[in-house]
Design an enzyme around this catalytic site. Sequence first.
Site, mmCIF file in Angstrom:
data_model
loop_
_atom_site.group_PDB
_atom_site.id
_atom_site.type_symbol
_atom_site.label_atom_id
_atom_site.label_comp_id
_atom_site.label_asym_id
_atom_site.label_seq_id
_atom_site.Cartn_x
_atom_site.Cartn_y
_atom_site.Cartn_z
ATOM 1 N N LYS A 51 0.831 -1.206 0.000
ATOM 2 C CA LYS A 51 0.000 0.000 0.000
ATOM 3 C C LYS A 51 0.866 1.257 0.000
ATOM 4 O O LYS A 51 0.625 2.183 -0.785
ATOM 5 C CB LYS A 51 -0.926 0.021 1.226
ATOM 6 C CG LYS A 51 -1.920 1.176 1.209
ATOM 7 C CD LYS A 51 -2.649 1.340 2.519
ATOM 8 C CE LYS A 51 -1.839 2.118 3.509
ATOM 9 N NZ LYS A 51 -2.577 2.493 4.732
ATOM 10 N N ASP A 96 -6.721 2.196 1.583
ATOM 11 C CA ASP A 96 -6.624 2.508 3.003
ATOM 12 C C ASP A 96 -8.008 2.344 3.616
ATOM 13 O O ASP A 96 -8.928 1.836 2.980
ATOM 14 C CB ASP A 96 -6.069 3.923 3.214
ATOM 15 C CG ASP A 96 -7.021 5.011 2.724
ATOM 16 O OD1 ASP A 96 -8.100 4.685 2.168
ATOM 17 O OD2 ASP A 96 -6.688 6.200 2.908
#
Length: 213
Positions: A123, A141
């Site tokens: 990420k 997220d």
Amino acid sequence: MKKATQKEVVIIKALFLEHYPKAVTELKYSSLYELLVCVMLSAQCTDKRVNLITPALFERYPHAKELAEANLDEVKSFIASCSFFNNKAVNLLKMAQKVVELYDGEIPLDEQKLMGLAGVGQKTAHVVMIEYASANLMAVDTHVFRVAHRLGLSSAKTAIKTEEELTKIFKNDLATLHQAMVLFGRYTCKAVNPLCETCFLTEHCKTKQTFKV
């Protein structure tokens, strides 16, 4: 939860791009090094908090070289108001040391090389590449996860699987869509008390209940 139809996906994508045509991160940075540090600090911490911390941090350690030679306790003192600051301080030093050792102090703009650095997962690597290079990647997220599930774009139980589903259905414009979904989730489709009355995607929402990650 009901999944969005292919037609709805097209409409939702178009609406995101219409409302957030130039969506970018709210993190404040002036170099690739600063962006990476900001994103690492932002894990489970607000961008607003990170932006309060980083000016003094970057003044003290303006490049990876200075950070690589830093005293751990001193780094901790700069980021003490950030969540998980002990682990983050350790990772920041290890990241900087490896960047100096392997890449002559320059942050590598490559997914696998970024993920080889301490504290940098998929990420984080994707967010850096999305923001700095407009890479056609998706990153998930807590905001993107929530929005994707409320809109029926994904039913996956993990962020990685959700990322895979969003990448598959959206295909392109992923950098802008990622940033758009973050801002939409942060200010409109909030975890608690979402602003449904003023939301431009209300008719495509699959739940009227608060959805938490």
